[in-house]
Scaffold this active site. Structure first.
Site, short mmCIF file in Angstrom:
data_model
loop_
_atom_site.label_atom_id
_atom_site.label_comp_id
_atom_site.label_asym_id
_atom_site.label_seq_id
_atom_site.Cartn_x
_atom_site.Cartn_y
_atom_site.Cartn_z
N ILE A 15 0.83 -1.19 0.00
CA ILE A 15 0.00 0.00 0.00
C ILE A 15 0.87 1.25 0.00
O ILE A 15 0.57 2.24 -0.69
CB ILE A 15 -0.95 0.00 1.21
CG1 ILE A 15 -1.97 -1.15 1.10
CG2 ILE A 15 -1.68 1.33 1.34
CD1 ILE A 15 -2.87 -1.32 2.32
N ASN A 85 1.83 3.95 7.81
CA ASN A 85 1.43 2.76 7.07
C ASN A 85 2.22 1.51 7.41
O ASN A 85 1.72 0.39 7.23
CB ASN A 85 1.57 3.06 5.57
CG ASN A 85 1.37 1.83 4.71
OD1 ASN A 85 0.26 1.33 4.56
ND2 ASN A 85 2.47 1.32 4.15
N SER A 147 -4.96 0.99 9.45
CA SER A 147 -5.42 -0.05 10.35
C SER A 147 -5.71 -1.28 9.47
O SER A 147 -4.95 -1.59 8.57
CB SER A 147 -6.65 0.40 11.13
OG SER A 147 -7.11 -0.62 11.99
N TYR A 161 -1.54 -8.68 15.89
CA TYR A 161 -1.84 -7.82 14.74
C TYR A 161 -3.25 -7.24 14.89
O TYR A 161 -3.45 -6.03 14.75
CB TYR A 161 -1.73 -8.64 13.45
CG TYR A 161 -2.10 -7.89 12.20
CD1 TYR A 161 -1.15 -7.13 11.52
CD2 TYR A 161 -3.39 -7.94 11.68
CE1 TYR A 161 -1.49 -6.45 10.35
CE2 TYR A 161 -3.74 -7.26 10.53
CZ TYR A 161 -2.78 -6.51 9.87
OH TYR A 161 -3.11 -5.83 8.72
N LYS A 165 -4.37 -3.30 15.50
CA LYS A 165 -5.21 -2.60 14.53
C LYS A 165 -6.50 -2.09 15.17
O LYS A 165 -7.01 -1.02 14.80
CB LYS A 165 -5.52 -3.52 13.35
CG LYS A 165 -4.27 -3.95 12.55
CD LYS A 165 -3.52 -2.74 12.00
CE LYS A 165 -2.35 -3.17 11.12
NZ LYS A 165 -1.63 -2.01 10.52
#
Length: 272
Positions: A15, A85, A147, A161, A165
């Site tokens: 991303i 990010n 997130s 993880y 998030k």
């Protein structure tokens, strides 16, 4: 007029890379912060003079302060946008079986690197960015936090993880409105479903149905929405295939709960 400047962590792949290319195409200057030196250096050469690679391990505070300083100075004393990010999956399986004890028979310490990268580094990053946003010619700026759909629903396979998030969703909602009011900084978050990036294990890439993947274009659409609208802050965008869905927090269960979290703020502010 100088070009707007962005700092993107994890900018050398996935991303982050797509966002880097997208912003460059819109006339931005971009600092790519990443731990992958080889990829970052090659990308900066390929992408041209408006892209700069800077090595940074976001879990190390000195690396973070150095990358922000570099971005601000290289950008001509401006830093308009911070894309928080960078992220990793669980480094140790909490569900592992077998012996997990040390020589004293005590449980070995769990590897919490995931929390350091995904959560602590983002909190520190928002804190440091505020310092530089105040120094912009027009004080203020924009933050978008990456997130995950795992920050909205349970994901037992990667509990650290998922927990990190979830926390990023909470962070966005907690600091978004006051950052805008006090600092002219908007803070929003995206929660992508699976976008096929290097974070995804190779075996999953082969098994995952293509029709269930969210395209990168959906993430870029969400970024554009947050960058174009300076009024949106504390917002969470869930990304599902081609949809960008603005998710509000859960409804208050009782009027008392609403009073505790909304009306009582004036009481808390007298203490803090």
């Amino acid at each position: 007029m100088s070009k707007p400047v962005a700092l993107i962590t994890g900018g050398a792949s996935g991303i982050g890379l797509a966002l880097t290319q997208h912003l460059l195409g819109q006339g931005w200057k971009v600092v790519i912060a990443d731990i992958n030196d080889r990829a970052g250096i090659e990308l900066a050469k390929e992408l041209g003079p408006d892209a700069l690679f800077h090595h940074a391990n976001v879990s190390i505070y000195k690396d973070q302060t150095a990358m922000f300083r570099k971005a601000f100075n290289w950008g001509g004393n401006r830093l308009d946008f911070f894309a928080a990010n960078a992220g990793i999956d669980d480094r140790q399986d909490m569900h592992m079986r077998g012996d997990t004890t040390d020589e004293n028979g005590d449980p070995k310490q769990l590897d919490l690197t995931t929390m350091d990268v995904n959560l602590t580094a983002v909190i520190q990053g928002c804190w440091i960015y505020k310092h530089y946003a105040r120094r912009n010619a027009e004080p203020g700026g924009k933050i978008v936090i990456t997130s995950s759909v795992g920050g909205l629903y349970a994901s037992p396979v990667n509990p650290q993880y998922c927990t990190s998030k979830y926390a990023l969703v909470g962070l966005t909602r907690c600091i978004g409105p006051p950052f805008l009011e006090n600092e002219n900084i908007i803070v929003n978050a995206i929660c992508p479903a699976l976008i096929m990036t290097a974070l995804c294990p190779p075996e999953i890439r082969d098994m995952f149905p293509k029709e269930q993947l969210t395209p990168m274009s959906t993430a870029l659409s969400a970024y554009d929405r947050f960058l174009d609208d300076g009024r949106l802050t504390g917002k969470v965008a869930e990304l599902s295939i081609e949809k960008v869905i603005m998710r509000e927090q859960v409804e208050f269960a009782t009027e008392n709960q609403k009073w505790q979290m909304v009306d009582a703020l004036k009481i808390w502010r007298q203490t803090y």
